[in-house]
Structure formats: structure tokens, C-alpha cells
Design a protein around this motif. Structure first.
Motif, PDB file in Angstrom:
ATOM      1  N   ALA A  26       7.033 -98.043  63.364  1.00 48.91           N
ATOM      2  CA  ALA A  26       8.408 -98.318  63.823  1.00 48.91           C
ATOM      3  C   ALA A  26       9.393 -97.411  63.085  1.00 48.91           C
ATOM      4  CB  ALA A  26       8.753 -99.785  63.608  1.00 48.91           C
ATOM      5  N   LYS A  27       9.151 -97.224  61.818  1.00 46.37           N
ATOM      6  CA  LYS A  27      10.031 -96.356  61.010  1.00 46.37           C
ATOM      7  C   LYS A  27      10.006 -94.929  61.572  1.00 46.37           C
ATOM      8  CE  LYS A  27      11.046 -95.270  56.212  1.00 46.37           C
ATOM      9  NZ  LYS A  27      10.580 -95.299  54.817  1.00 46.37           N
ATOM     10  N   ASN A  28       8.814 -94.465  61.947  1.00 43.92           N
ATOM     11  CA  ASN A  28       8.706 -93.117  62.531  1.00 43.92           C
ATOM     12  C   ASN A  28       9.467 -93.037  63.850  1.00 43.92           C
ATOM     13  OD1 ASN A  28       7.078 -92.368  60.412  1.00 43.92           O
ATOM     14  ND2 ASN A  28       5.162 -92.749  61.517  1.00 43.92           N
ATOM     15  N   PHE A  29       9.347 -94.070  64.685  1.00 39.88           N
ATOM     16  CA  PHE A  29      10.038 -94.062  65.972  1.00 39.88           C
ATOM     17  C   PHE A  29      11.550 -94.142  65.774  1.00 39.88           C
ATOM     18  CE2 PHE A  29       7.011 -93.659  69.231  1.00 39.88           C
ATOM     19  CZ  PHE A  29       5.841 -94.329  68.864  1.00 39.88           C
ATOM     20  N   LYS A  30      11.995 -94.802  64.717  1.00 38.78           N
ATOM     21  CA  LYS A  30      13.441 -94.878  64.461  1.00 38.78           C
ATOM     22  C   LYS A  30      13.984 -93.479  64.195  1.00 38.78           C
ATOM     23  CE  LYS A  30      17.072 -97.487  62.224  1.00 38.78           C
ATOM     24  NZ  LYS A  30      17.465 -98.784  61.684  1.00 38.78           N
ATOM     25  N   GLN A  31      13.174 -92.649  63.582  1.00 36.97           N
ATOM     26  CA  GLN A  31      13.622 -91.278  63.328  1.00 36.97           C
ATOM     27  C   GLN A  31      13.509 -90.414  64.581  1.00 36.97           C
ATOM     28  OE1 GLN A  31      11.175 -90.557  59.936  1.00 36.97           O
ATOM     29  NE2 GLN A  31      12.526 -91.806  58.691  1.00 36.97           N
TER      30      GLN A  31
END
Lengths: 305, 150
Positions: A26-31
Motif C-alpha cells: 500500500a505504501k508503494n501504491f501511495k507513492q
């Protein structure tokens, strides 16, 4: 850890490591939310109950990843109105889509749907039971605001009896050794079966009637709406509906790192004045739903591992 | 000398289920369909040193297996079972609580999908003592007192 074709039905189906794996993605997709990794895939979005955030964020998640969406936001416009069972509906719809998201008022509906198809089912909320993707975005938000998940002091306030978000979140926080504080009227206390699960996992919790009793201790205040639609008796709803309104003055002695979360919709339980303070984080929380749902869709469809 | 009172006759061949909680025998006879085509004798509310009061079932010419009997473990967790052959006890065993209960009890939650659609109930054993089970669908946990045989 294998998520391919996995059903996301209940937070209790997931280990701590699996939850952290989802949050990492999720953190990667937020970026980077726009990635065409689900091109050619179709998501069926079956909402038998009203929704703003869950439906729109799932639909957006799929589209930003290059996929397409079919489905409905009102079962009254489908053959459910003609008496078609959920089982029959799933048997048909699974032939049109690669993944199915379902929100239904009956508890266990998502689990039943998962038995009727090999396609992955994502539970967008089943009655007062589970809302696992909400829990994952809540955990993502807590981690984002507190820079950790372990050993936090977390308060839950409002409708703890019928609130599926607080049930799921309490179960999930057991993995992270949180200390829990439950604030509610007597008629809306956290159900015994949830408290028994927490006791079984040796998670400390305590119950209060007022936020002022614990405001100086907590890192997260998870507030919830008193849900009229879950009350079997409207008279009981009327007695409690305005009992727990969070005011700016309630946060006077709060810790600097305190963040107020809410699954939304907000009716009157959080004063608008709080929105302008650093404590308010409920809208950012809602935004995080997009990234967590992108992570889950990508994992169950095998686009990421 | 006082005549010996025999409340339930001995059976030549069959199954005896003893130490059933008082009042529970009829539900077990119905659930296992014991009286469908065989003779069944019931003792209801017998005095019991162990339990205070108990029920007893004697099913003639029917040897129940452990698998069949474990289905009713929720309602007779401390029951003892004897297989009778030619008036003698050929085998004795205790009922054991299984880990799952398929299509045995109704979910007490009216909002569970098993009460709305044609679905067999499924429960997992949550705790053996005090006994509680968890519905696989609605995930509610129920005590022994809250549940009933289907």
C-alpha cells in the motif's frame, strides 16, 4: 506468502506478517497509484448496501491500475428484487469478472459468496460482522501517523456494539500488542464475543463512559457513528444518538501525536472545528483506502507478490 | 427384601448412551433419527450420583459409530457409550468433541446468512470448557446454552 486468488473475508484470516505485507505494498501504491498492471481485468462491484468511500475507492483502485469495473450500487435495480438468492447471483456474476467485491447487510454473506466461486472475493462489509479492507487501511493510517504499530494506546469510541470497523480493528490490533480503551454508552458496549477473543490473546482493554477519563494517555482515538440502520429498536437509537459528540475542548490535554480517526460518514459525532487541527486525520484515512485496495486487488489477481 | 426396580430394560444388541444431561435425550433421538425403524427406550430424569439427574437412551439393534455420536457432543459432552452384543458390553467409549460441527446446530444470530439462504451451518469449536462454538459465517461465538440442534 501467497495471495493469488485469495479471498479477503475477515481480518481474523490473516497473520501479522500477511497484514504487514499488504501495508508495505500500500505504501508503494501511495507513492505511485497509476500503474497499468491490471489491464484486461474486470472487477465486479456488488453493493447491496449504501457506500461512498468503499465503493468509490475500490472502483478507483481498479481503474487507476488499468482494470475495468462492472456492478451495482443498489440491489433494488437487480434480480435480487425478483427474489434471486445471493448464491445464484454469485454463480452467474463470477463468469463475467476476474474479482468480486461485495458489501451485503447479512453477516456471513461474503464467506458464502467465496464458497460459490474460485474467483477472489473481497468483503466490503457484511452486516455488523467484518470489514477487513477498512481494517487494513486503518492499520496503514495508524502506522503512517505513529511511525509504528506495536504497543500503542488506542481508544475506540461510539457504537462499539454494532460497529464492524471497531470489531475488526480490535481483532487486528491484537497482533500488535495494543492497549485498548473502549468508550461507549452501556447499550453500545463492545460485544462479549470480541472481548473474550481479546482476553484469549491476553490483550489489555478497559471500558469507560467518557473520553476525558483517558484523553491524556492515548495515541489514536478511533471514533464511530452511532448507526441508526443497525438498531433493531429505533427508540433505543434515539436515546443514545447524541451522547458521544467529540468537541475541540475534549482534546485540550491530548498528546501531541494523537490522531483522530473515523471510518466516515461523519454525522454529528465530530465537531467541524476539529477538522482544522493537526489531530484530525479522518480524511487522509479515507484517502489511504485507495492504496490499500490497490494493494489487495493486485495481490489477489497475481499482478504483484 | 425390596424388589429391584428396573426402570429401563436391558437390550440384547444395540447402543446405550448414558449420562446425557437431563431433558436432552429426545433431541438426540430425533437428530440421530434413532427411532426411524428401530426400537428405542428412553430414561428421562433418572437420579445420577455424577450429574444429579440424567437421561439414558437405549437403541435396540443399532450400533452407532463414534463419528455419528460425536455429532451430538455439544449436547452430551460427558456421555458414555456402550455397544451391547448378546446382552454383554462389547465396547465402551466416551463422546469426544469434534473441532467442527457441520449442519448440526442452527445459528442463533437471525442476521446470519445461514438463516437467510439455504446454507448448511458450520461451526468451529472455540473453547471446550466452558463450551463455546464459533459460526464460520457470521463469526459470532455462542455458549452451549444459546444453541439448539437443527
Amino acid at each position: 506468502m501467497n495471495f493469488l486468488n485469495r479471498d479477503i473475508i475477515s481480518i481474523s484470516d490473516f497473520t501479522k506478517e500477511e497484514i504487514l505485507h499488504v501495508l508495505k505494498h500500500a505504501k508503494n501504491f501511495k507513492q505511485k497509484p497509476n500503474q497499468k498492471i491490471l489491464d484486461g481485468k474486470i472487477m465486479a462491484s456488488l453493493f447491496f448496501e449504501p457506500s461512498t468511500r468503499t465503493k468509490l475507492s475500490f472502483d478507483t483502485a481498479m481503474k487507476r491500475l488499468g482494470g475495468a469495473v462492472i456492478g451495482f450500487a443498489d440491489a433494488g435495480m437487480t434480480s435480487t428484487a425478483k427474489g434471486e438468492t445471493l448464491q445464484d447471483s454469485i454463480e452467474v456474476i463470477e463468469k463475467y469478472a476476474d474479482v468480486i467485491v461485495i458489501r451485503h447487510p447479512i453477516e456471513g454473506a461474503a464467506r458464502l459468496a467465496a464458497e460459490k466461486t474460485d474467483k477472489p472475493i473481497l468483503n466490503g462489509g457484511d452486516g455488523a460482522n467484518q470489514h477487513p479492507t477498512q481494517t487494513m487501511l486503518d492499520l496503514f493510517t495508524i502506522q503512517e501517523t505513529q511511525k509504528k504499530l506495536e504497543g500503542l494506546n488506542i481508544a475506540m469510541m461510539g457504537d462499539l456494539k454494532y460497529g464492524r470497523t471497531v470489531h475488526s480493528l480490535a481483532q487486528a490490533l491484537a497482533h500488535f500488542k495494543a492497549k485498548l480503551y473502549f468508550i461507549s454508552p452501556d447499550s453500545l458496549k463492545m460485544p462479549e464475543h470480541i472481548k473474550n477473543e481479546l482476553k484469549d490473546k491476553k490483550i489489555k482493554f478497559s471500558e469507560y463512559k467518557k473520553i476525558s477519563d483517558i484523553i491524556t494517555k492515548i495515541d489514536i482515538l478511533y471514533d464511530t457513528r452511532i448507526q441508526k440502520e443497525r438498531f433493531p429498536d429505533l427508540y433505543e437509537y434515539e436515546k443514545v444518538k447524541n451522547l458521544y459528540i467529540l468537541k475541540l475542548s475534549d482534546l485540550k490535554n491530548a498528546k501531541k501525536n494523537l490522531r483522530v480517526l473515523h471510518p466516515l460518514p461523519r454525522v454529528n459525532e465530530i465537531e467541524y472545528a476539529i477538522d482544522q487541527t493537526p489531530y484530525a486525520y479522518y480524511f487522509q484515512q479515507a484517502a489511504n483506502g485507495l492504496y490499500v485496495r490497490q494493494a489487495l486487488l493486485s495481490l489477489v489477481l497475481g499482478a504483484i507478490k | 427384601m425390596e424388589p429391584k426396580i428396573i426402570k429401563v430394560s436391558a437390550i440384547k444388541n444395540g447402543t446405550v448412551i448414558d449420562h446425557i444431561p437431563a431433558g436432552g435425550a429426545m433431541a438426540i433421538v430425533n437428530f440421530l433419527k434413532l427411532a426411524k425403524d428401530k426400537t428405542v427406550m428412553l430414561g428421562i430424569n433418572f437420579d445420577s450420583k455424577k450429574m444429579g439427574k440424567k437421561d439414558v437412551i437405549k437403541a435396540e439393534d443399532k450400533e452407532l459409530t463414534a463419528a455419528e455420536l460425536n455429532q451430538v457432543a455439544l449436547f452430551a459432552a460427558d456421555a458414555s457409550v456402550s455397544i451391547i452384543r448378546n446382552f454383554k458390553i462389547a465396547k465402551k467409549f466416551k463422546i469426544e468433541l469434534p473441532q467442527t460441527f457441520l449442519d448440526i446446530v442452527k445459528c442463533p444470530n437471525p442476521k446470519c446468512v445461514t438463516n437467510q439462504e439455504s446454507v448448511k451451518t458450520k461451526f468451529n469449536l472455540f473453547k471446550p470448557k466452558p463450551l463455546s462454538i464459533k459460526c464460520q459465517y457470521c463469526e459470532r461465538i455462542f455458549s452451549r446454552e444459546e444453541i439448539a440442534l437443527k
